[in-house]
Design a protein around this motif. Structure first.
Motif, PDB file in Angstrom:
ATOM      1  N   GLN A 168       0.823  -1.213   0.000  1.00  0.00           N
ATOM      2  CA  GLN A 168       0.000   0.000   0.000  1.00  0.00           C
ATOM      3  C   GLN A 168       0.857   1.262   0.000  1.00  0.00           C
ATOM      4  OE1 GLN A 168      -0.007  -2.367   2.319  1.00  0.00           O
ATOM      5  NE2 GLN A 168      -0.071  -1.552   4.417  1.00  0.00           N
ATOM      6  N   ASP A 169       2.017   1.212   0.663  1.00  0.00           N
ATOM      7  CA  ASP A 169       2.916   2.369   0.653  1.00  0.00           C
ATOM      8  C   ASP A 169       3.565   2.554  -0.714  1.00  0.00           C
ATOM      9  OD1 ASP A 169       2.313   2.891   3.237  1.00  0.00           O
ATOM     10  OD2 ASP A 169       4.295   2.461   4.065  1.00  0.00           O
ATOM     11  N   GLN A 170       3.829   1.445  -1.384  1.00  0.00           N
ATOM     12  CA  GLN A 170       4.425   1.549  -2.707  1.00  0.00           C
ATOM     13  C   GLN A 170       3.487   2.297  -3.654  1.00  0.00           C
ATOM     14  OE1 GLN A 170       6.028  -2.118  -4.175  1.00  0.00           O
ATOM     15  NE2 GLN A 170       6.401  -1.329  -6.228  1.00  0.00           N
ATOM     16  N   LYS A 171       2.191   2.091  -3.490  1.00  0.00           N
ATOM     17  CA  LYS A 171       1.219   2.795  -4.321  1.00  0.00           C
ATOM     18  C   LYS A 171       1.034   4.238  -3.859  1.00  0.00           C
ATOM     19  CE  LYS A 171      -1.421  -1.362  -5.514  1.00  0.00           C
ATOM     20  NZ  LYS A 171      -2.735  -2.054  -5.390  1.00  0.00           N
ATOM     21  N   ALA A 172       0.936   4.426  -2.541  1.00  0.00           N
ATOM     22  CA  ALA A 172       0.650   5.766  -2.008  1.00  0.00           C
ATOM     23  C   ALA A 172       1.807   6.732  -2.227  1.00  0.00           C
ATOM     24  CB  ALA A 172       0.322   5.665  -0.516  1.00  0.00           C
ATOM     25  N   PHE A 173       3.035   6.233  -2.209  1.00  0.00           N
ATOM     26  CA  PHE A 173       4.217   7.090  -2.326  1.00  0.00           C
ATOM     27  C   PHE A 173       4.954   6.861  -3.646  1.00  0.00           C
ATOM     28  CE2 PHE A 173       3.426   6.548   2.198  1.00  0.00           C
ATOM     29  CZ  PHE A 173       3.479   7.852   2.667  1.00  0.00           C
ATOM     30  N   ARG A 174       4.204   6.509  -4.669  1.00  0.00           N
ATOM     31  CA  ARG A 174       4.819   6.169  -5.954  1.00  0.00           C
ATOM     32  C   ARG A 174       5.680   7.311  -6.499  1.00  0.00           C
ATOM     33  NH1 ARG A 174       3.251   2.210  -9.215  1.00  0.00           N
ATOM     34  NH2 ARG A 174       1.202   2.085  -8.219  1.00  0.00           N
ATOM     35  N   ALA A 175       5.216   8.553  -6.385  1.00  0.00           N
ATOM     36  CA  ALA A 175       5.965   9.687  -6.935  1.00  0.00           C
ATOM     37  C   ALA A 175       7.287   9.883  -6.191  1.00  0.00           C
ATOM     38  CB  ALA A 175       5.124  10.957  -6.861  1.00  0.00           C
ATOM     39  N   ARG A 176       7.262   9.717  -4.871  1.00  0.00           N
ATOM     40  CA  ARG A 176       8.491   9.897  -4.097  1.00  0.00           C
ATOM     41  C   ARG A 176       9.495   8.773  -4.376  1.00  0.00           C
ATOM     42  NH1 ARG A 176      10.059  13.354  -0.356  1.00  0.00           N
ATOM     43  NH2 ARG A 176      11.602  12.767   1.214  1.00  0.00           N
ATOM     44  N   ILE A 177       8.992   7.563  -4.490  1.00  0.00           N
ATOM     45  CA  ILE A 177       9.867   6.438  -4.827  1.00  0.00           C
ATOM     46  C   ILE A 177      10.507   6.653  -6.192  1.00  0.00           C
ATOM     47  CG2 ILE A 177       9.890   3.970  -5.380  1.00  0.00           C
ATOM     48  CD1 ILE A 177       7.584   3.708  -3.272  1.00  0.00           C
ATOM     49  N   ASP A 178       9.710   7.120  -7.148  1.00  0.00           N
ATOM     50  CA  ASP A 178      10.226   7.371  -8.490  1.00  0.00           C
ATOM     51  C   ASP A 178      11.298   8.451  -8.469  1.00  0.00           C
ATOM     52  OD1 ASP A 178       9.973   6.927 -11.439  1.00  0.00           O
ATOM     53  OD2 ASP A 178       9.417   9.046 -11.399  1.00  0.00           O
ATOM     54  N   ALA A 179      11.076   9.491  -7.662  1.00  0.00           N
ATOM     55  CA  ALA A 179      12.056  10.578  -7.561  1.00  0.00           C
ATOM     56  C   ALA A 179      13.357  10.087  -6.934  1.00  0.00           C
ATOM     57  CB  ALA A 179      11.477  11.728  -6.751  1.00  0.00           C
ATOM     58  N   CYS A 180      13.256   9.213  -5.925  1.00  0.00           N
ATOM     59  CA  CYS A 180      14.461   8.660  -5.302  1.00  0.00           C
ATOM     60  C   CYS A 180      15.231   7.795  -6.287  1.00  0.00           C
ATOM     61  CB  CYS A 180      14.083   7.845  -4.066  1.00  0.00           C
ATOM     62  SG  CYS A 180      13.648   8.846  -2.621  1.00  0.00           S
TER      63      CYS A 180
END
Length: 212
Positions: A168-180
């Motif tokens: 669920q966090d992978q979906k909710a924070f997708r933009a931040r993960i992509d930026a990292c």
């Protein structure tokens, strides 16, 4: 040890219940990718026309990183280097952690089993998980995150380490993960692509493809 990205990646992937990595095949690739990121951040691996080249001739003095440097001397791409000798690299990381007193190693129960590994201080991986989770949930700009922390988060997601990044966090924070993950492009564009391709690489590796 504190700045050794391959060792940190291993501890992040360690599962006490499994007495070793949460998934040994996946962790081999994650640790190998972490070592490549470490070397790129030190300026020892650079990208030239999609080929990885070694900068400098002095050994680093760490068997894990020096082994990866030797592997890179043949002029390969990042994806190839992630797969190459990954089993050896994982064993070397485990041996280093054991020498540092962070792992205890027991012989396999059966002739074809794997050795059993236990973290000696559970506070160490717990603190590391908290550190990566804090990066995920922080509000500050991604550009202010240390590259090592951004890399650990990107690798944890690529390897589906659910104890660090639940689905669920992978979906909710997708933009931040992509930026990292994009932070890796500052080291080498092909390195970012290799990390993004890890899920596919892991499927191929578990099917018996992609090196040893």
């Amino acid at each position: 040890m504190n700045d050794d990205l391959a060792c940190l990646m291993y501890l992040l992937a360690h599962d006490d219940a499994a007495q070793g990595p949460y998934n040994r095949s996946r962790t081999q690739l994650l640790v190998r990718a972490a070592a490549l990121i470490d070397l790129a951040s030190r300026g020892r691996l650079v990208e030239d026309a999609d080929t990885v080249t070694v900068s400098g001739t002095e050994p680093i003095g760490d068997p894990v990183l020096d082994g990866v440097l030797r592997d890179a001397a043949g002029g390969h791409g990042w994806k190839h280097l992630v797969r190459r000798h990954r089993k050896r690299t994982l064993t070397q990381v485990e041996d280093r952690l054991a020498r540092a007193g962070l792992l205890t190693v027991k012989a396999p129960r059966t002739p074809f089993g794997t050795r059993r590994l236990t973290v000696t201080d559970h506070a160490v991986p717990a603190a590391l998980r908290a550190r990566v989770i804090a990066v995920l949930h922080a509000d500050g700009p991604v550009r202010d995150i240390p590259v090592a922390d951004a890399a650990l988060l990107a690798l944890a997601v690529a390897g589906s380490i659910r104890s660090v990044v639940p689905r669920q966090d992978q979906k909710a924070f997708r933009a931040r993960i992509d930026a990292c993950t994009r932070r890796l492009a500052a080291l080498a564009p092909g390195l970012e692509k290799a990390v993004r391709a890890l899920p596919t690489t892991m499927i191929a590796a578990q099917g018996g493809m992609g090196g040893s």
